[in-house]
Design a protein around this motif. Structure first.
Motif, PDB file in Angstrom:
ATOM      1  N   MET A 120     -31.052 -49.944  31.850  1.00  0.00           N
ATOM      2  CA  MET A 120     -30.172 -50.024  30.682  1.00  0.00           C
ATOM      3  C   MET A 120     -28.699 -50.049  31.107  1.00  0.00           C
ATOM      4  O   MET A 120     -27.876 -50.692  30.461  1.00  0.00           O
ATOM      5  CB  MET A 120     -30.442 -48.844  29.743  1.00  0.00           C
ATOM      6  N   VAL A 123     -28.103 -53.532  31.846  1.00  0.00           N
ATOM      7  CA  VAL A 123     -27.977 -54.330  30.621  1.00  0.00           C
ATOM      8  C   VAL A 123     -26.563 -54.190  30.052  1.00  0.00           C
ATOM      9  O   VAL A 123     -25.923 -55.173  29.675  1.00  0.00           O
ATOM     10  CB  VAL A 123     -29.026 -53.891  29.577  1.00  0.00           C
ATOM     11  N   LEU A 125     -23.789 -53.339  31.630  1.00  0.00           N
ATOM     12  CA  LEU A 125     -22.852 -53.985  32.542  1.00  0.00           C
ATOM     13  C   LEU A 125     -22.880 -55.495  32.332  1.00  0.00           C
ATOM     14  O   LEU A 125     -21.852 -56.161  32.281  1.00  0.00           O
ATOM     15  CB  LEU A 125     -23.250 -53.646  33.987  1.00  0.00           C
ATOM     16  N   ASN A 126     -24.100 -56.011  32.163  1.00  0.00           N
ATOM     17  CA  ASN A 126     -24.300 -57.435  31.945  1.00  0.00           C
ATOM     18  C   ASN A 126     -23.563 -57.901  30.687  1.00  0.00           C
ATOM     19  O   ASN A 126     -22.882 -58.921  30.699  1.00  0.00           O
ATOM     20  CB  ASN A 126     -25.810 -57.690  31.827  1.00  0.00           C
ATOM     21  N   ILE A 127     -23.658 -57.116  29.612  1.00  0.00           N
ATOM     22  CA  ILE A 127     -22.997 -57.502  28.362  1.00  0.00           C
ATOM     23  C   ILE A 127     -21.479 -57.474  28.530  1.00  0.00           C
ATOM     24  O   ILE A 127     -20.775 -58.375  28.072  1.00  0.00           O
ATOM     25  CB  ILE A 127     -23.457 -56.589  27.216  1.00  0.00           C
ATOM     26  N   ARG A 128     -20.961 -56.462  29.229  1.00  0.00           N
ATOM     27  CA  ARG A 128     -19.514 -56.406  29.476  1.00  0.00           C
ATOM     28  C   ARG A 128     -19.058 -57.651  30.242  1.00  0.00           C
ATOM     29  O   ARG A 128     -18.001 -58.197  29.981  1.00  0.00           O
ATOM     30  CB  ARG A 128     -19.156 -55.160  30.294  1.00  0.00           C
ATOM     31  N   ASN A 129     -19.884 -58.063  31.221  1.00  0.00           N
ATOM     32  CA  ASN A 129     -19.502 -59.234  32.003  1.00  0.00           C
ATOM     33  C   ASN A 129     -19.594 -60.517  31.200  1.00  0.00           C
ATOM     34  O   ASN A 129     -18.783 -61.416  31.364  1.00  0.00           O
ATOM     35  CB  ASN A 129     -20.356 -59.334  33.262  1.00  0.00           C
ATOM     36  N   LEU A 130     -20.591 -60.590  30.313  1.00  0.00           N
ATOM     37  CA  LEU A 130     -20.711 -61.784  29.467  1.00  0.00           C
ATOM     38  C   LEU A 130     -19.448 -61.970  28.632  1.00  0.00           C
ATOM     39  O   LEU A 130     -19.017 -63.092  28.380  1.00  0.00           O
ATOM     40  CB  LEU A 130     -21.916 -61.655  28.542  1.00  0.00           C
TER      41      LEU A 130
END
Lengths: 319, 326
Positions: A120, A123, A125-130
């Motif tokens: 999670m 996940v 971190l991924n959204i922040r990068n997106l």
């Protein structure tokens, strides 16, 4: 007034008392330089607004509502933004219908339900990068997925999205603002104090009951602020729409087809029309036309931004 | 949240030795909980799928692109003209570098100055007036700044300062991008400056330091990781900005190699945007120069994605550092 403000004013008084009447030139020069840097950026904004408004206001005076109700045209005197307004409105509706529910539910899961594990964290971190991916890259995603992959069926005919249509454009913009909706909604949910949840659990409420009846209503103003801001971002985006084929020629068919047909044929949006007119802005009249269209776009995004700021200030809760 | 669930869900034995009552409610309530959880998980799955889709769509066609052209064609300081098979990415790299450098030369003093003023000098009332102004500035669509760059920055600033500058130039685009990035630099560094605890300021004043010394020797070094983060995020944003460059830098579809910011030029982003305006034509048959041109869009997108991704990861780690310290 919060405590730091009081502390600062006390500090200033103390400082004055200690310094006496002595003037410190280096200090003053530094402060003036800082004020200048703030005023320079504000100056550019005011200059921008003034230029655009003074160039564009003539079009509104001459044409009145005609500018809003007429279609794109090769003849500058007849060109209007009706199709662009329709396109932008339709794109906004798709964003509201797709990105908002997806983004808010994702945020609810991440904040209220997600187990605290490595996956999670990844996940999140991924959204922040997106959120930091350049918008033109989302355009490429839209081109590959919505226009090419979903736009053609196995036999080579048109698929679900119909290729370069308003649906592909709307989905691309939805994907673009989705991370922003998730991040702002998460922040709003996190601001709801844990004691509120614990109280509800204490009287036997289930997780969803707590979320639906307590957490979401209390986080709603914050969520709304975030969604309104992301909508204004979506309305102003140009680059991804170029890639997924928003039309920006000077002739156009949307006005002639039925309501449903408008979603499956070529389309345009307000930023696209501005792009097209700006690249052709040699003649004085085209500068005026572009400026008028920009006034409308700035008007729309400012209304959204100011609404969001007011909403935040009005409903901001201190726990 | 995780531990709270376990407290509620665990069926604890009653102290009286009677069988514990199941407090979790009836099966309908439990079924609804499961349903909600599935719906929510589905949404999370979609956001994950988007990342996968971005990488997959970029990677696949980039590999096709690399395989379809001779590699020395990629780096020869000649020109970027994908429609006739000239794919010199050095042209675009230098363009992006120039635009980003000019943008940061504008945005760093303006944004940082505004941040220091709002955080350290401005009275609360002044702050309340100017802060929303910066927020509104951050909300200006980039296409509008692009138009401003061709209508005003190009002729009134660049051409007035340098008489040999062309009407459209990388410099005009860079200044436009700088104005776009300024509010971002200002808000990230202001957050960092405000995160420095009041006690540090008071200690400095207590030792007799004047305001200038306190700000430059105490507050600024304490907030430095946040300021660095602001710059990195600003650079990432400037590299990814498309419309200002597409409009103001002047090159359309193809560009010659140049290191002169006063020339017409192209960046990685405007290379994508202007080429994509005609993708229907470039998408032609497989194996032709046209299909390489179409695939080159995705190659540029991949480069852009990797660079901004790395910058954002580094920038975010700096932001976290200052949050952890105070």
């Amino acid at each position: 007034m919060s405590t730091p403000d009081i502390a600062i004013s006390q500090r200033i008084t103390t400082q004055r008392a200690l310094r006496g009447r002595k003037v410190d030139p280096a200090n003053i020069i530094f402060e003036i330089a800082l004020i200048l840097s703030l005023l320079t950026s504000l100056g550019f904004v005011i200059l921008l607004l003034a230029t655009v408004f003074s160039d564009g206001v003539g079009v509104f005076q001459e044409r009145g509502f005609g500018f809003f109700t007429s279609n794109l045209s090769r003849i500058p005197e007849q060109a209007g933004i009706a199709q662009a307004l329709f396109g932008s409105a339709a794109l906004a509706v798709i964003v509201v219908l797709v990105a908002f529910p997806l983004g808010i539910t994702t945020a609810v899961y991440l904040e209220e339900y997600a187990p605290d594990n490595k996956f999670m964290t990844l996940v999140r971190l991924n959204i922040r990068n997106l959120a930091g991916v350049p918008s033109v890259v989302y355009g490429l995603l839209g081109l590959a997925v919505f226009v090419k992959l979903l736009g053609t069926d196995m036999a080579g005919g048109t698929g679900i999205t119909g290729g370069r249509t308003i649906i592909s454009g709307g989905l691309t913009l939805s994907v673009l603002v989705l991370p922003i909706v998730v991040i702002t909604s998460s922040e709003a949910l996190r601001a709801v104090p844990a004691s509120l949840r614990e109280g509800a659990y204490g009287v036997g409420a289930t997780k969803w009951e707590v979320t639906k009846k307590l957490v979401l209503p209390n986080a709603l103003p914050g969520i709304l602020t975030g969604t309104v801001l992301s909508l204004s971002r979506a309305i102003g985006e140009t680059a991804p729409l170029i890639l997924v084929g928003a039309f920006y020629g000077t002739f156009f068919t949307t006005g002639d087809t039925g309501t449903l047909g408008k979603f499956t044929t070529t389309y345009t949006a307000l930023p696209q029309v501005i792009y097209q007119w700006a690249t052709e802005a040699q003649s004085e009249f085209n500068v005026e036309l572009t400026s008028a269209a920009i006034c409308v776009l700035i008007g729309l995004t400012f209304v959204a931004n100011i609404a969001a700021i007011l909403l935040r200030n009005r409903y901001e809760k201190r726990w | 949240m995780g531990d709270m669930t376990s407290v509620i869900d665990a069926p604890s034995p009653s102290p009286l030795g009677e069988p514990a009552v199941d407090l979790r409610g009836n099966s309908r309530r439990r079924w609804r909980e499961t349903r909600v959880k599935v719906v929510l998980l589905f949404s999370v799955g979609i956001t994950l799928a988007i990342s996968v889709a971005i990488i997959a769509s970029l990677l696949g066609q980039s590999i096709d692109f690399i395989n379809s052209i001779p590699l020395d064609n990629l780096w020869n300081f000649d020109q970027w003209a994908p429609r006739i098979g000239d794919f010199d990415i050095a042209t675009l790299f230098v363009g992006s570098l120039l635009v980003t450098a000019i943008a940061m030369i504008i945005a760093t003093p303006l944004g940082l100055g505004a941040a220091i003023y709002l955080s350290e000098y401005a009275s609360p009332r002044v702050r309340r007036i100017f802060k929303p102004f910066l927020e509104v500035m951050a909300g200006i669509p980039s296409i509008v700044l692009g138009f401003f760059a061709i209508a005003w920055i190009g002729p009134e600033i660049v051409q007035k300062l340098f008489s040999d500058a062309s009407a459209f130039s990388l410099a005009a685009a860079g200044i436009g991008v700088g104005l776009l990035v300024t509010p971002l630099v200002a808000s990230v560094s202001e957050d960092a400056l405000r995160a420095v605890p009041l006690s540090l300021r008071e200690a400095s004043y207590g030792l007799g330091a004047r305001k200038l010394t306190t700000v430059t020797r105490i507050i600024f070094p304490a907030a430095i990781s946040g300021v660095v983060a602001a710059m990195i995020l600003g650079i990432s944003r400037a590299i990814g900005e498309t419309m200002i460059v597409t409009l103001a830098a002047g090159a359309y579809g193809e560009a010659n190699f140049t290191t002169n910011p006063l020339d017409v030029g192209m960046t990685v982003t405007s290379g994508i945007a202007t080429l994509a305006s005609g993708t229907d034509q470039v998408a032609g048959g497989a194996g032709t120069a046209a299909s390489s041109a179409y695939n080159s869009l995705f190659f540029l997108g991949l480069l852009l994605f990797i660079v901004t991704f790395l910058l954002n990861v580094v920038g975010e780690s700096f932001v976290r550092r200052i949050r952890e310290r105070y």
